[in-house]
Design a protein around this motif. Sequence first.
Motif, PDB file in Angstrom:
ATOM      1  N   THR A  74      87.035 -46.087  -3.632  1.00  0.00           N
ATOM      2  CA  THR A  74      86.250 -45.165  -4.447  1.00  0.00           C
ATOM      3  C   THR A  74      85.247 -44.437  -3.565  1.00  0.00           C
ATOM      4  OG1 THR A  74      84.848 -44.952  -6.421  1.00  0.00           O
ATOM      5  CG2 THR A  74      84.471 -46.875  -5.042  1.00  0.00           C
ATOM      6  N   HIS A  75      84.732 -43.350  -4.081  1.00  0.00           N
ATOM      7  CA  HIS A  75      83.594 -42.713  -3.428  1.00  0.00           C
ATOM      8  C   HIS A  75      82.398 -43.618  -3.674  1.00  0.00           C
ATOM      9  CE1 HIS A  75      85.905 -39.172  -2.575  1.00  0.00           C
ATOM     10  NE2 HIS A  75      86.264 -39.100  -3.847  1.00  0.00           N
ATOM     11  N   LEU A  76      81.521 -43.677  -2.701  1.00  0.00           N
ATOM     12  CA  LEU A  76      80.405 -44.609  -2.756  1.00  0.00           C
ATOM     13  C   LEU A  76      79.171 -43.967  -2.140  1.00  0.00           C
ATOM     14  CD1 LEU A  76      80.263 -47.688  -3.547  1.00  0.00           C
ATOM     15  CD2 LEU A  76      80.436 -48.155  -1.112  1.00  0.00           C
ATOM     16  N   TYR A  77      78.040 -44.177  -2.797  1.00  0.00           N
ATOM     17  CA  TYR A  77      76.755 -43.696  -2.296  1.00  0.00           C
ATOM     18  C   TYR A  77      75.783 -44.856  -2.369  1.00  0.00           C
ATOM     19  CZ  TYR A  77      78.799 -39.131  -3.116  1.00  0.00           C
ATOM     20  OH  TYR A  77      79.629 -38.037  -3.089  1.00  0.00           O
ATOM     21  N   GLU A  78      75.268 -45.281  -1.218  1.00  0.00           N
ATOM     22  CA  GLU A  78      74.257 -46.330  -1.177  1.00  0.00           C
ATOM     23  C   GLU A  78      72.962 -45.680  -0.725  1.00  0.00           C
ATOM     24  OE1 GLU A  78      75.325 -50.268   0.343  1.00  0.00           O
ATOM     25  OE2 GLU A  78      77.325 -49.437   0.680  1.00  0.00           O
ATOM     26  N   VAL A  79      71.971 -45.641  -1.632  1.00  0.00           N
ATOM     27  CA  VAL A  79      70.717 -44.963  -1.325  1.00  0.00           C
ATOM     28  C   VAL A  79      69.554 -45.730  -1.960  1.00  0.00           C
ATOM     29  CG1 VAL A  79      70.990 -43.346  -3.242  1.00  0.00           C
ATOM     30  CG2 VAL A  79      69.556 -42.713  -1.334  1.00  0.00           C
ATOM     31  N   ASN A  80      68.537 -45.975  -1.167  1.00  0.00           N
ATOM     32  CA  ASN A  80      67.322 -46.660  -1.629  1.00  0.00           C
ATOM     33  C   ASN A  80      67.623 -47.969  -2.364  1.00  0.00           C
ATOM     34  OD1 ASN A  80      66.005 -44.456  -0.589  1.00  0.00           O
ATOM     35  ND2 ASN A  80      65.605 -43.516  -2.557  1.00  0.00           N
ATOM     36  N   GLY A  81      68.597 -48.733  -1.868  1.00  0.00           N
ATOM     37  CA  GLY A  81      68.927 -50.015  -2.468  1.00  0.00           C
ATOM     38  C   GLY A  81      69.804 -49.935  -3.710  1.00  0.00           C
ATOM     39  N   HIS A  82      70.253 -48.739  -4.064  1.00  0.00           N
ATOM     40  CA  HIS A  82      71.115 -48.550  -5.235  1.00  0.00           C
ATOM     41  C   HIS A  82      72.509 -48.140  -4.788  1.00  0.00           C
ATOM     42  CE1 HIS A  82      67.697 -48.759  -7.958  1.00  0.00           C
ATOM     43  NE2 HIS A  82      67.050 -47.959  -7.127  1.00  0.00           N
ATOM     44  N   VAL A  83      73.519 -48.575  -5.538  1.00  0.00           N
ATOM     45  CA  VAL A  83      74.907 -48.228  -5.228  1.00  0.00           C
ATOM     46  C   VAL A  83      75.477 -47.408  -6.379  1.00  0.00           C
ATOM     47  CG1 VAL A  83      77.214 -49.107  -4.721  1.00  0.00           C
ATOM     48  CG2 VAL A  83      75.199 -50.329  -3.861  1.00  0.00           C
ATOM     49  N   ILE A  84      75.884 -46.193  -6.056  1.00  0.00           N
ATOM     50  CA  ILE A  84      76.555 -45.314  -7.018  1.00  0.00           C
ATOM     51  C   ILE A  84      78.033 -45.358  -6.673  1.00  0.00           C
ATOM     52  CG2 ILE A  84      76.753 -42.949  -7.887  1.00  0.00           C
ATOM     53  CD1 ILE A  84      73.823 -42.535  -6.840  1.00  0.00           C
ATOM     54  N   TRP A  85      78.861 -45.720  -7.654  1.00  0.00           N
ATOM     55  CA  TRP A  85      80.288 -45.890  -7.404  1.00  0.00           C
ATOM     56  C   TRP A  85      81.065 -45.451  -8.643  1.00  0.00           C
ATOM     57  CZ3 TRP A  85      83.223 -49.469 -10.237  1.00  0.00           C
ATOM     58  CH2 TRP A  85      82.482 -50.302 -11.088  1.00  0.00           C
ATOM     59  N   GLY A  86      82.371 -45.580  -8.588  1.00  0.00           N
ATOM     60  CA  GLY A  86      83.232 -45.329  -9.744  1.00  0.00           C
ATOM     61  C   GLY A  86      83.189 -43.891 -10.218  1.00  0.00           C
ATOM     62  N   ALA A  87      83.270 -43.714 -11.527  1.00  0.00           N
ATOM     63  CA  ALA A  87      83.336 -42.376 -12.112  1.00  0.00           C
ATOM     64  C   ALA A  87      82.107 -41.547 -11.750  1.00  0.00           C
ATOM     65  CB  ALA A  87      83.486 -42.474 -13.630  1.00  0.00           C
ATOM     66  N   THR A  88      80.935 -42.163 -11.726  1.00  0.00           N
ATOM     67  CA  THR A  88      79.718 -41.422 -11.378  1.00  0.00           C
ATOM     68  C   THR A  88      79.814 -40.892  -9.958  1.00  0.00           C
ATOM     69  OG1 THR A  88      78.430 -42.792 -12.900  1.00  0.00           O
ATOM     70  CG2 THR A  88      77.196 -41.559 -11.232  1.00  0.00           C
ATOM     71  N   ALA A  89      80.288 -41.708  -9.038  1.00  0.00           N
ATOM     72  CA  ALA A  89      80.443 -41.260  -7.653  1.00  0.00           C
ATOM     73  C   ALA A  89      81.518 -40.184  -7.532  1.00  0.00           C
ATOM     74  CB  ALA A  89      80.771 -42.452  -6.753  1.00  0.00           C
ATOM     75  N   ARG A  90      82.610 -40.298  -8.305  1.00  0.00           N
ATOM     76  CA  ARG A  90      83.655 -39.265  -8.248  1.00  0.00           C
ATOM     77  C   ARG A  90      83.133 -37.933  -8.792  1.00  0.00           C
ATOM     78  NH1 ARG A  90      86.587 -43.482 -10.422  1.00  0.00           N
ATOM     79  NH2 ARG A  90      87.163 -42.353 -12.288  1.00  0.00           N
ATOM     80  N   ILE A  91      82.304 -37.980  -9.825  1.00  0.00           N
ATOM     81  CA  ILE A  91      81.703 -36.764 -10.373  1.00  0.00           C
ATOM     82  C   ILE A  91      80.773 -36.150  -9.333  1.00  0.00           C
ATOM     83  CG2 ILE A  91      80.099 -35.866 -12.109  1.00  0.00           C
ATOM     84  CD1 ILE A  91      81.295 -38.080 -14.004  1.00  0.00           C
ATOM     85  N   LEU A  92      79.944 -36.980  -8.710  1.00  0.00           N
ATOM     86  CA  LEU A  92      79.025 -36.500  -7.689  1.00  0.00           C
ATOM     87  C   LEU A  92      79.794 -35.890  -6.524  1.00  0.00           C
ATOM     88  CD1 LEU A  92      76.220 -36.175  -6.487  1.00  0.00           C
ATOM     89  CD2 LEU A  92      76.314 -38.589  -5.787  1.00  0.00           C
TER      90      LEU A  92
END
Length: 153
Positions: free
Chosen positions: A116-134
């Motif tokens: 999946t697309h993944l964003y790790e920023v400031n201790g938070h992980v954005i993944w899944g559908a939210t990461a694909r939208i981003l």
Amino acid sequence: MVFTKRTDTLSRHAGEISFPGGLADEGEDAASAVLREAEEELGLAAANVTLVGTLPPVHTRVTGILIVPFVGFLERDPRFTPNADEIADVLEFRLADLIAVGAESDFEYEGARFRTHLYEVNGHVIWGATARILWSFIDLLEQAEGSDGAVPA
């Protein structure tokens, strides 16, 4: 960019990071649902949000819900009043920071491993559908800005 961290008590996607939004009510068009949900979740008055378009629809892999992402802008910094029943935290990240950390990676969720697309920023992980939208949004901006890949901060 504004994200929400969902409460751990929700029946779907508990504790996950998402964009504001939710399901449309019967007979409600998607744009009206987006604005209603932004107000219910974050206290954003519809009059303060300018919807400028949509991104390609995305299915959630876990629940199979079809998401129609809308892009909206705020003319000024809002005062968020999150709904404590749904929102544990409101997260704001600069687009440039998200671009800097975005990657496609293997991710494990409830014993299943997938790419999946993944964003790790400031201790938070954005993944899944939210990461694909981003990822889709960033890709659209990069295409609009030209081949140099420069996008606004």
